[in-house]
Scaffold this motif. Sequence first.
Motif, short mmCIF file in Angstrom:
data_model
loop_
_atom_site.label_atom_id
_atom_site.label_comp_id
_atom_site.label_asym_id
_atom_site.label_seq_id
_atom_site.Cartn_x
_atom_site.Cartn_y
_atom_site.Cartn_z
N LYS A 1 -5.44 107.03 -86.01
CA LYS A 1 -5.55 108.37 -86.58
C LYS A 1 -5.07 109.36 -85.54
O LYS A 1 -5.48 109.32 -84.38
CB LYS A 1 -6.99 108.68 -86.99
N ILE B 1 -4.99 113.17 -84.24
CA ILE B 1 -5.73 114.42 -84.31
C ILE B 1 -4.99 115.44 -83.45
O ILE B 1 -4.87 115.25 -82.24
CB ILE B 1 -7.18 114.25 -83.80
N LYS C 1 -14.21 118.18 -82.15
CA LYS C 1 -13.38 117.75 -83.28
C LYS C 1 -13.05 116.26 -83.16
O LYS C 1 -13.11 115.52 -84.16
CB LYS C 1 -12.10 118.58 -83.31
N ILE C 2 -12.73 115.82 -81.96
CA ILE C 2 -12.42 114.39 -81.75
C ILE C 2 -13.64 113.54 -82.02
O ILE C 2 -13.57 112.52 -82.72
CB ILE C 2 -11.89 114.18 -80.32
N GLN D 1 -16.23 114.26 -83.89
CA GLN D 1 -16.53 114.28 -85.32
C GLN D 1 -15.68 113.27 -86.08
O GLN D 1 -16.17 112.59 -87.00
CB GLN D 1 -16.31 115.68 -85.88
N ASN D 2 -14.42 113.13 -85.69
CA ASN D 2 -13.55 112.15 -86.33
C ASN D 2 -14.00 110.73 -86.03
O ASN D 2 -13.99 109.86 -86.91
CB ASN D 2 -12.10 112.35 -85.89
N ILE D 3 -14.39 110.49 -84.79
CA ILE D 3 -14.89 109.16 -84.42
C ILE D 3 -16.14 108.82 -85.21
O ILE D 3 -16.28 107.71 -85.74
CB ILE D 3 -15.18 109.12 -82.90
N SER E 1 -17.12 110.12 -88.11
CA SER E 1 -16.87 110.01 -89.54
C SER E 1 -16.28 108.65 -89.90
O SER E 1 -16.49 108.13 -91.01
CB SER E 1 -15.95 111.13 -90.02
N LEU E 2 -15.54 108.06 -88.97
CA LEU E 2 -14.97 106.73 -89.19
C LEU E 2 -15.91 105.60 -88.77
O LEU E 2 -15.58 104.43 -88.93
CB LEU E 2 -13.64 106.61 -88.41
#
Length: 210
Positions: free
Chosen positions: A4, A6, A36-37, A39-41, A43-44
């Motif tokens: 992904k 970002i 932000k990074i 949050q992506n980790i 969420s996955l």
Amino acid sequence: MRWKKITVGPVQENTYILYDSNNEAIIIDPGSEGTKIIQNIESLKLKPLAVLLTHAHFDHIGAVDSVREKYQLPLYIHKKEQDWLTNTKKNGSMHFGQNITAKPASHVLTDNDKSLKIGSFSFEVLSTPGHSPGSVSYYLKGAAAVFSGDALFAGSIGRTDLYGGSQDTLLKSIHEKLLQLPEETVVLSGHGPETTIGMEMDSNPFLGGF
């Protein structure tokens, strides 16, 4: 393998999260916006194993500490730039009116390190200096992808007017290392869209006649 991208920070740097079927992950160049990074980790639902740096310019290291401390991760960088993490002149942040640093790396790569295995991830470590003296590219043969940092972009190459840069060295690196990869290899750059080795061989104006 999946990844992904970002895009973060004022200069739109690409941070990559590479992950496998077990949800283990490698974070490449966490440049800014650590929240932000993370949050992506989250969420996955990933389990990060390490942080890899292609080089240590300020726009690639701004979120290193926040991500590393959140997950207690080792940090990998080339020996020629290990001191750039704490030197704002070398990492360039001083010249842009900023003071961006990161704590020292736990793992230091040299030109003799040709491969790197972390969990299920097996990288070929390609020394690709020129944009900066310790720039490296991480080639993941199994995924037919290379994380090129700021060495090679879609239709362009990295700037060489910053500390330690050399256009001749960069062009040599691209020709001898990156352009030797299979043409279908996806190039995941530090800025801008993805491309392929074949596309850059055919159309990159900076590589014509080299």
